[in-house]
Design a protein around this motif. Structure first.
Motif, mmCIF file in Angstrom:
data_model
loop_
_atom_site.group_PDB
_atom_site.id
_atom_site.type_symbol
_atom_site.label_atom_id
_atom_site.label_comp_id
_atom_site.label_asym_id
_atom_site.label_seq_id
_atom_site.Cartn_x
_atom_site.Cartn_y
_atom_site.Cartn_z
ATOM 1 N N GLY A 22 0.813 -1.206 0.000
ATOM 2 C CA GLY A 22 0.000 0.000 0.000
ATOM 3 C C GLY A 22 0.849 1.259 0.000
ATOM 4 N N TYR A 23 1.900 1.278 0.826
ATOM 5 C CA TYR A 23 2.769 2.454 0.864
ATOM 6 C C TYR A 23 3.429 2.693 -0.487
ATOM 7 C CZ TYR A 23 2.558 2.732 5.949
ATOM 8 O OH TYR A 23 2.137 2.881 7.232
ATOM 9 N N MET A 24 3.868 1.579 -1.118
ATOM 10 C CA MET A 24 4.592 1.743 -2.381
ATOM 11 C C MET A 24 3.704 2.357 -3.452
ATOM 12 S SD MET A 24 6.489 -1.855 -2.409
ATOM 13 C CE MET A 24 6.914 -2.527 -0.834
ATOM 14 N N ILE A 25 2.442 1.882 -3.525
ATOM 15 C CA ILE A 25 1.615 2.446 -4.585
ATOM 16 C C ILE A 25 0.958 3.744 -4.134
ATOM 17 C CG2 ILE A 25 1.237 0.250 -5.749
ATOM 18 C CD1 ILE A 25 -1.550 0.272 -4.642
ATOM 19 N N MET A 26 1.064 4.071 -2.840
ATOM 20 C CA MET A 26 0.590 5.388 -2.397
ATOM 21 C C MET A 26 1.381 6.481 -3.109
ATOM 22 S SD MET A 26 0.923 6.872 1.452
ATOM 23 C CE MET A 26 1.169 8.615 1.770
ATOM 24 N N GLY A 27 2.694 6.279 -3.230
ATOM 25 C CA GLY A 27 3.519 7.260 -3.928
ATOM 26 C C GLY A 27 3.092 7.396 -5.385
ATOM 27 N N LEU A 28 2.753 6.241 -5.997
ATOM 28 C CA LEU A 28 2.290 6.281 -7.387
ATOM 29 C C LEU A 28 0.971 7.016 -7.495
ATOM 30 C CD1 LEU A 28 2.541 5.318 -10.322
ATOM 31 C CD2 LEU A 28 1.407 3.220 -9.648
ATOM 32 N N GLY A 29 0.087 6.796 -6.515
ATOM 33 C CA GLY A 29 -1.218 7.439 -6.551
ATOM 34 C C GLY A 29 -1.125 8.948 -6.391
ATOM 35 N N LEU A 30 -0.189 9.413 -5.535
ATOM 36 C CA LEU A 30 -0.037 10.861 -5.353
ATOM 37 C C LEU A 30 0.552 11.506 -6.600
ATOM 38 C CD1 LEU A 30 1.324 10.857 -1.719
ATOM 39 C CD2 LEU A 30 -0.904 11.645 -2.460
#
Lengths: 115, 495
Positions: free
Chosen positions: B307-315
């Motif tokens: 979740g953290y890794m794709i949080m950066g992608l989502g932002l």
């Protein structure tokens, strides 16, 4: 022709997923193979269905003259078929082994590792 | 030539190990040598990409959109270096922990084929080729997962195999439709042509197909159920390499396609990714809190960390992507190490169940310290690597005013700490309930502890000397958010 194939692909996907939702291991294998065949057929259809038009550049021209069937998707399917054949072979052996080890082909009995 | 070496070296190693099928000792030596060579090649590649920019090899000298292209930008190079590092750590660890029967049935060749698939997926610049590398990787992982044929392994493998094949079928369909739409599979060429695509709605639909296909492989909510059902079943060396690398290949592919190809409708696609990131964090960590078995807790934490890794992608800001790249780097090292330590605990106590463990702090204080470093880093305590990774992501979230996801990220960090402390109190702090100590082979322990100590040191070093690693991640993120350099490197000066 596209319409017929679109329906066929839809039916393959639907039956494949239905089979995968059943409890039996064997039906799971059938479902998986139907699904991968559906995907292959999808790529085939996407590459346009044109009969008897080889994708050669005619003399004098420097590009393909439409209509022609794109040969690349067919090459992709060839690769995909080989891969899915190998994987399916493995799956059959794995499921046979699972049947031997667990003593049933009912997927509902195989939840010891679930959480 | 240099960019292809991380694919060729594991292949050669696997072939050499297969040729030495009957000589277990030779296989062990070859495997170790191959892993060292892979790490060296990967580090040289990283250095040269850092120095000279993106590197491209056109396989068979076919010019770019027609042939298969191998592209290494900084993100790829970092991932390959991490794959090399984990490959070496697990190869050394296996020497001391893998049982003879598994070694004799081709464990080492399979390990290197897996590494080849992982490196291939990181290096390829062609979407269909990516699918092929995924299959190579999956095939090796299937066999590694069931090697040994214990009941739990086979039951776990059925779920793992079925869901991963399903994701492969979806990926194949998505690739095929994308080809039908745009007429190319070279990622740089796709990126260029998708900008002027006539059907933005259709492209968004396709991007969702990719999201599901890669989401299954990356274990994103709600597609992660295969992971906690299977990762705790194989021998711990296998669990460790799976935990370190496999889901990260999915995350890599997500980041690659959603920074390079599908950036026409960021408001929709990347917001969806952000929501998924939050839900992945929460479900993963709640699953972990509910567990009472060492490796199952760690497995659920993989999900929550994804979740953290794709949080950066989502932002989707430069800082956020820096955070993602940094987080992946930190996570691969820490998570592999935690699994390796769980293997040592199992060796010492003969179980993974927390309620049967205990007294490890008294008996092995060194091991307790070694566990504490990655565990606290995972939870994000300063000054360890996880703190900086989380800080960057939180900062990026605050900058874009996405307060909900920041709140979720912080809360999940606290819950992570809670479940790490649960392992600590149960396995290390609680007085021992056992009387007998299992006999431990000293020579094997060297093989087992060496990678653990190195990886723990690395966690501390990244935490203390954060600047160079951060700059590296920053430059990698810069290349991701501005893909022009990538496109120009692949297609030549035409763009």
């Amino acid at each position: 022709m596209e319409t017929i194939l679109a329906v066929v692909i839809g039916v393959l996907y639907a039956t494949g997923i239905y089979m995968m939702l059943r409890r039996s291991l064997v039906k799971l294998i059938i479902g998986l193979s139907l699904l991968s065949n559906g995907a292959n057929l999808l790529i085939f259809t996407v590459g346009r269905l044109t009969r008897a038009r080889a994708p050669f550049v005619p003399e004098g021209a420097d590009a393909l003259q439409p209509p022609y069937a794109d040969p690349l998707p067919q090459a992709l399917i060839l690769t995909a078929i080989v891969i899915s054949f190998g994987v399916l072979g493995f799956v059959v052996v794995l499921f046979h082994r699972a049947y031997q080890t667990v003593g049933t082909d009912d997927l509902d009995e195989m939840k010891a590792t679930d959480t | 030539m240099r960019p292809v070496l991380p694919i060729l070296i594991p292949l050669m190693t696997a072939v050499a190990a297969l040729l030495a099928w009957r000589w277990r000792g030779v296989q062990r030596g070859v495997s170790l040598l191959g892993a060292v060579a892979l790490l060296v090649a990967a580090l040289i590649l990283l250095a040269s990409v850092w120095r000279d920019g993106i590197q491209v090899v056109q396989i068979g000298s076919w010019p770019a959109p027609f042939g298969i292209t191998v592209v290494v930008d900084l993100f790829s190079a970092i991932m390959v270096a991490l794959a090399g590092l984990m490959g070496l750590a697990v190869a050394v660890y296996s020497l001391g922990s893998m049982d003879t029967a598994r070694e004799e049935f081709g464990y080492y060749p399979l390990l290197h084929i897996l590494l080849m698939g992982v490196c291939g997926a990181f290096l390829t610049g062609d979407l269909f080729n990516l699918y092929v590398w995924f299959e190579v990787m999956l095939m090796a992982s299937f066999v590694l997962l069931v090697l040994g044929g214990e009941r739990a392994q086979i039951e776990g493998a059925i779920k793992y195999v079925t869901l991963n094949l399903m994701s492969s079928a979806l990926l194949l369909a998505a690739v095929g439709i994308l080809y039908g739409l745009v007429g190319t599979l070279n990622m740089a060429d796709l990126a260029q042509k998708l900008r002027s695509a006539h059907h933005p709605g259709l492209v968004t639909t396709l991007s969702m197909l990719f999201l599901v296909a890669f989401g299954i492989k990356a274990a994103v909510f709600p597609l992660f159920f295969w992971l906690p059902a299977s990762y705790h079943t194989p021998p711990v060396a296998v669990s460790a390499i799976f935990a370190g690398l496999l889901t990260k290949v999915g995350v890599y592919a997500l980041i690659r396609v959603f920074t390079l190809l599908f950036r026409h409708d960021v408001g929709y696609t990347h917001t969806l990714i952000l929501i998924l990131a939050g839900l992945t964090m929460i479900t993963g960590v709640l699953g972990a809190v509910a567990q009472n078995e060492f490796r199952r807790i760690l497995s659920f934490h993989i999900v929550s960390q994804i979740g953290y890794m794709i949080m950066g992608l989502g932002l989707f800001t430069p800082l956020a992507l820096t955070g993602s790249v940094f987080y992946i780097t930190h996570h691969i090292i820490v998570k592999t190490n935690l699994f390796l330590i769980s293997g040592v605990v199992n060796r010492l106590c003969g179980t993974y169940e927390l309620k049967n463990l205990g007294g490890l702090y008294q008996a092995h204080p060194g091991l307790a310290v070694l566990f504490m470093i990655p565990a606290l880093s995972l939870a994000g305590l300063p000054p360890l690597s996880g703190f900086w990774a989380k800080l960057t992501l939180v900062q990026a979230g605050l900058e874009t005013e996405q307060y909900v996801i920041v709140l979720v990220a912080l809360a999940v960090g606290v819950l992570t700490l809670l479940s790490m402390l649960k392992i600590w109190t149960e396995a290390f702090w609680k007085p021992s309930t056992r009387n007998s100590q299992p006999s431990v082979n000293r020579r094997q322990l060297v093989h087992v502890f060496f990678p653990i100590i190195v990886l723990a040191l690395l966690t501390v070093v990244i935490g203390l000397v954060v600047q160079p690693f951060f700059v590296l991640a920053e430059r990698a993120a810069d290349q991701l958010i501005n893909p022009e350099a990538y496109i120009r490197a692949v297609l030549g000066g035409t763009s």
